[in-house]
Write an enzyme that holds these catalytic residues in place. Structure first.
Site, PDB file in Angstrom:
ATOM      1  N   SER A  39      89.948  -7.542  62.487  1.00 58.08           N
ATOM      2  CA  SER A  39      90.597  -8.561  61.649  1.00 58.08           C
ATOM      3  C   SER A  39      90.547  -9.947  62.287  1.00 58.08           C
ATOM      4  O   SER A  39      91.190 -10.871  61.797  1.00 58.08           O
ATOM      5  CB  SER A  39      92.055  -8.175  61.397  1.00 58.08           C
ATOM      6  N   THR A  84      89.435 -10.727  68.481  1.00 56.85           N
ATOM      7  CA  THR A  84      88.704 -11.368  69.578  1.00 56.85           C
ATOM      8  C   THR A  84      88.898 -12.882  69.521  1.00 56.85           C
ATOM      9  O   THR A  84      89.139 -13.540  70.548  1.00 56.85           O
ATOM     10  CB  THR A  84      87.192 -11.039  69.469  1.00 56.85           C
ATOM     11  N   TRP A  85      88.810 -13.405  68.324  1.00 62.32           N
ATOM     12  CA  TRP A  85      88.982 -14.850  68.116  1.00 62.32           C
ATOM     13  C   TRP A  85      90.413 -15.265  68.473  1.00 62.32           C
ATOM     14  O   TRP A  85      90.635 -16.250  69.185  1.00 62.32           O
ATOM     15  CB  TRP A  85      88.681 -15.172  66.653  1.00 62.32           C
ATOM     16  N   HIS A 140      96.900  -2.878  68.804  1.00 64.54           N
ATOM     17  CA  HIS A 140      96.439  -2.596  67.437  1.00 64.54           C
ATOM     18  C   HIS A 140      97.473  -1.746  66.699  1.00 64.54           C
ATOM     19  O   HIS A 140      97.216  -1.289  65.596  1.00 64.54           O
ATOM     20  CB  HIS A 140      95.085  -1.875  67.456  1.00 64.54           C
ATOM     21  N   SER A 145      83.205  -4.827  58.547  1.00 61.71           N
ATOM     22  CA  SER A 145      83.123  -5.191  59.960  1.00 61.71           C
ATOM     23  C   SER A 145      83.334  -3.959  60.851  1.00 61.71           C
ATOM     24  O   SER A 145      82.608  -3.735  61.827  1.00 61.71           O
ATOM     25  CB  SER A 145      84.178  -6.269  60.265  1.00 61.71           C
TER      26      SER A 145
END
Ligand code: A3P
Length: 319
Positions: free
Chosen positions: A69, A72-73, A132, A163
């Site tokens: 979702s 990482t960003w 998560h 994804s």
């Protein structure tokens, strides 16, 4: 080095949990339902241990998401924002230029799953961590405690499932998109059902906006500068006028952009994970909104949209 517990040492407390019968024959997607949450079987003992023993400290920041979702960003942006005094984002020596974002922000669930939770105790405050797991199974000192701030990110489940499939496919090529799609729709994907995952954090952010910040991947892509300012404000570290004039917000956004991270050596090589190895580059694909049209049939899209409509009805949340 970390050691994954083997199937034969599965604790009785896990072996007695309900399993996802539809996919029981495919151990690669085997999940157990713990307190209403579907978790990978190998992770379940860690989730239980985390509930028992994790204690939040003042200043802790926990990032939370359904996998794929935008974790990482969010890790990169939050790390760069929190560390900006010691590590200016434009610096060639910035840790994010030589380390994968997952090496900068540990996944609490994984550390507990492999018995390496002592790593968390050794982190200096303020700690930045990730999970998560849904709010409902987090240790009370995170979910309800006053010490800890939570930043949540979610994403249109149609893009999330595409994804997820691309990502898992790199390590487990025998899993079809259809199979992955079914697990997401039936709620048994890791940390699922995804709608409960989202609603738990959504409600908490409405009830306690100063403790839980709720973001979507789509909003972040639309206006990353605005969201980074919001993030900094939420974390109690707003950008000063001097920083604004110096363009620090834009530098953070640039440092953490998909294009930049994807092309760094640290993210082109190496891998993450214990039970399965995921190469660093598999965390960076195309990062666009609406890629699902290239993979899902109109019927699949309609089905996921209908699930969202039904589950989010009355909550005030919509994608
Ligand atoms: P796609 O597979 O749609 O490209 P997660 O980090 O939760 O695993 O999510 C991965 C998704 O976020 C992937 O989406 C990936 O490309 C995208 N992503 C990773 N880093 C990003 C970044 N810096 N900016 C925008 N999107 C990013």
């Amino acid at each position: 080095p970390t050691t994954a517990p083997s199937q034969c040492t599965l604790p009785a407390a896990v072996a007695s949990l309900p399993t996802n019968q539809n996919h029981a024959s495919n151990s690669k997607l085997k999940r157990r339902c713990y307190q209403g949450v579907w978790v990978r079987e190998e992770w379940a003992p860690g989730i239980m241990a985390m509930q028992r023993s994790f204690a939040a400290r003042p200043g802790d920041v926990v990032l939370a998401s359904v996998p794929k979702s935008g974790t990482t960003w969010l890790k990169a942006l939050t790390f760069a924002t929190m560390a900006r005094a010691a590590c200016p984002p434009a610096s060639p020596a910035h840790p994010l230029r030589r380390l994968n974002p997952h090496d900068c922000v540990p996944l609490v669930d994984r550390l507990f799953a492999v018995g390496r939770d002592a790593v968390l105790d050794a982190l200096p405050s303020p700690r930045l961590m990730c999970t998560h797991m849904p709010l409902s199974v987090l240790p009370p000192s995170i979910s309800g405690g006053p010490h800890c701030k939570i930043v949540y990110i979610c994403r249109d489940p149609k893009d999330m499932v595409v994804s997820l499939w691309h990502f898992v496919n790199r390590a487990q090529p025998d899993i079809s998109l259809q199979e992955m799609f079914e697990t997401v729709c039936e709620g048994t994907s890791n940390g699922g059902p995804f709608w409960d995952h989202i609603l738990g954090y959504w409600r908490a952010s409405n009830a306690e906006p100063s403790r839980v910040l709720f973001l979507t991947y789509e909003q972040m892509l639309q206006d990353p500068l605005d969201k980074v300012r919001k993030l900094a404000q939420f974390l109690g570290r707003p950008f000063s006028d001097t920083e604004e004039e110096a363009g620090v917000v834009a530098e953070i956004v640039q440092l953490c952009s998909l294009e930049n991270l994807k092309n760094l050596e640290a993210n082109k090589k190496g891998s993450q994970g214990v039970f399965f190895k995921f190469s660093h580059d598999s965390y960076f694909r195309n990062g666009v909104v609406g890629d699902w049209v290239n993979h899902l049939t109109p019927e699949m899209a309609k089905r996921l949209d209908a699930i969202c409509k039904e589950k989010f009805r009355g909550s005030g949340f919509t994608f």
